[in-house]
Design a protein around this motif. Structure first.
Motif, PDB file in Angstrom:
ATOM      1  N   CYS A 122      -2.327  -3.688   3.598  1.00 14.42           N
ATOM      2  CA  CYS A 122      -2.664  -4.688   4.618  1.00 14.42           C
ATOM      3  C   CYS A 122      -1.445  -5.566   4.829  1.00 14.42           C
ATOM      4  N   SER A 123      -1.599  -6.622   5.604  1.00 12.58           N
ATOM      5  CA  SER A 123      -0.483  -7.530   5.867  1.00 12.58           C
ATOM      6  C   SER A 123       0.109  -8.032   4.547  1.00 12.58           C
ATOM      7  N   PRO A 124       1.445  -8.089   4.437  1.00  5.29           N
ATOM      8  CA  PRO A 124       2.055  -8.462   3.156  1.00  5.29           C
ATOM      9  C   PRO A 124       1.573  -9.791   2.580  1.00  5.29           C
ATOM     10  N   HIS A 125       1.295 -10.769   3.437  1.00  9.27           N
ATOM     11  CA  HIS A 125       0.877 -12.065   2.900  1.00  9.27           C
ATOM     12  C   HIS A 125      -0.450 -11.938   2.157  1.00  9.27           C
ATOM     13  N   LEU A 126      -1.372 -11.129   2.710  1.00 14.23           N
ATOM     14  CA  LEU A 126      -2.675 -10.953   2.079  1.00 14.23           C
ATOM     15  C   LEU A 126      -2.584 -10.004   0.887  1.00 14.23           C
ATOM     16  N   ALA A 127      -1.784  -8.940   1.022  1.00 14.09           N
ATOM     17  CA  ALA A 127      -1.603  -8.013  -0.095  1.00 14.09           C
ATOM     18  C   ALA A 127      -1.026  -8.740  -1.310  1.00 14.09           C
ATOM     19  N   ALA A 128      -0.092  -9.663  -1.069  1.00 16.66           N
ATOM     20  CA  ALA A 128       0.480 -10.430  -2.169  1.00 16.66           C
ATOM     21  C   ALA A 128      -0.574 -11.329  -2.813  1.00 16.66           C
ATOM     22  N   GLU A 129      -1.378 -11.973  -1.990  1.00 16.39           N
ATOM     23  CA  GLU A 129      -2.427 -12.839  -2.536  1.00 16.39           C
ATOM     24  C   GLU A 129      -3.431 -12.041  -3.377  1.00 16.39           C
ATOM     25  N   ILE A 130      -3.787 -10.843  -2.913  1.00 13.93           N
ATOM     26  CA  ILE A 130      -4.708 -10.000  -3.667  1.00 13.93           C
ATOM     27  C   ILE A 130      -4.099  -9.619  -5.019  1.00 13.93           C
ATOM     28  N   GLY A 158       0.813  -1.206   0.000  1.00  9.81           N
ATOM     29  CA  GLY A 158       0.000   0.000   0.000  1.00  9.81           C
ATOM     30  C   GLY A 158       0.844   1.252   0.000  1.00  9.81           C
ATOM     31  N   ILE A 159       0.265   2.349  -0.475  1.00  9.59           N
ATOM     32  CA  ILE A 159       0.957   3.631  -0.538  1.00  9.59           C
ATOM     33  C   ILE A 159       0.127   4.669   0.201  1.00  9.59           C
TER      34      ILE A 159
END
Length: 211
Positions: free
Chosen positions: A72-80, A39-40
């Protein structure tokens, strides 16, 4: 000055970790690297903010391994974003001189469904500065974070506090956690490169980060 990487991690999100990382980067004339940006914000990425606050050349700010769209949390941001974070891409960059590496949020923020930042810190085996707020709840958050780092064999350089002085909380964390008390960065208004540089110089000893 000895060249070595220093990890800047925190007990939680939004506690002043990036501001402290900027102060440390500027004081050490270091390179800065945030491996994963999720996110930015309105004032740009953490790397852009550090470059402004540290008053450093943009080329000393290394590009993120992953720049993700969702805050959001990197693991979820990556999945999105439809990707998986590959630990191999998170190897520490080879730079001349000191390197400040900033994690995201707290030490147990997940970077995947099976690993946290603390697991990645253990791979790096670089000393970590734990940034902690001074407000209510910090003793619990800080001691839990210290335990999580120690359980993974991450060397802890010490604790850097951010906020108004709360002597008992700061002393209790460092005594019970058996960690060095590095100093406390006050909340700055206005927050400028000049005010941040002066606050770091007045409240921290540079040799604690270079020995």
């Amino acid at each position: 000055m000895q060249a070595h990487p220093i990890i800047v991690t925190g007990t939680d999100t939004g506690i002043g970790k990036t501001v402290f990382a900027a102060a440390l980067t500027g004081a050490l004339h270091a390179h800065y690297w945030k491996p994963v940006q999720a996110g930015i914000e309105d004032d740009g990425t953490d790397a852009e903010r550090v470059a402004r606050l540290a008053g450093m050349p943009r080329e000393q700010v290394l590009p993120e391994a992953y720049s993700l769209a969702t805050p959001c949390s990197p693991h979820l941001a990556a999945e999105i974003d439809g990707i998986a974070i590959d630990p191999a891409r998170l190897a520490l960059p080879d730079v001349a001189g000191p390197l400040v590496v900033e994690g995201a949020g707290g030490v147990l923020v997940p970077i995947s469904r099976s690993e946290t930042y603390a697991d990645q810190f253990a791979r790096w085996q670089a000393p970590a500065v734990l940034v902690a707020r001074t407000t209510l709840g910090t003793i619990n958050h800080s001691l839990l974070s210290i335990e999580a780092l120690r359980a993974r064999g991450v060397p802890i350089l010490g604790v850097a506090f951010v906020g108004e002085p709360v002597e008992d909380s700061e002393a209790t964390i460092c005594a019970m956690g058996k960690v060095r008390r590095l100093g406390r960065l006050p909340v700055l208004d206005p927050l400028t490169p000049k005010s941040l540089r002066a606050a770091f110089s007045e409240n921290f000893r540079l040799e604690d980060f270079t020995a």
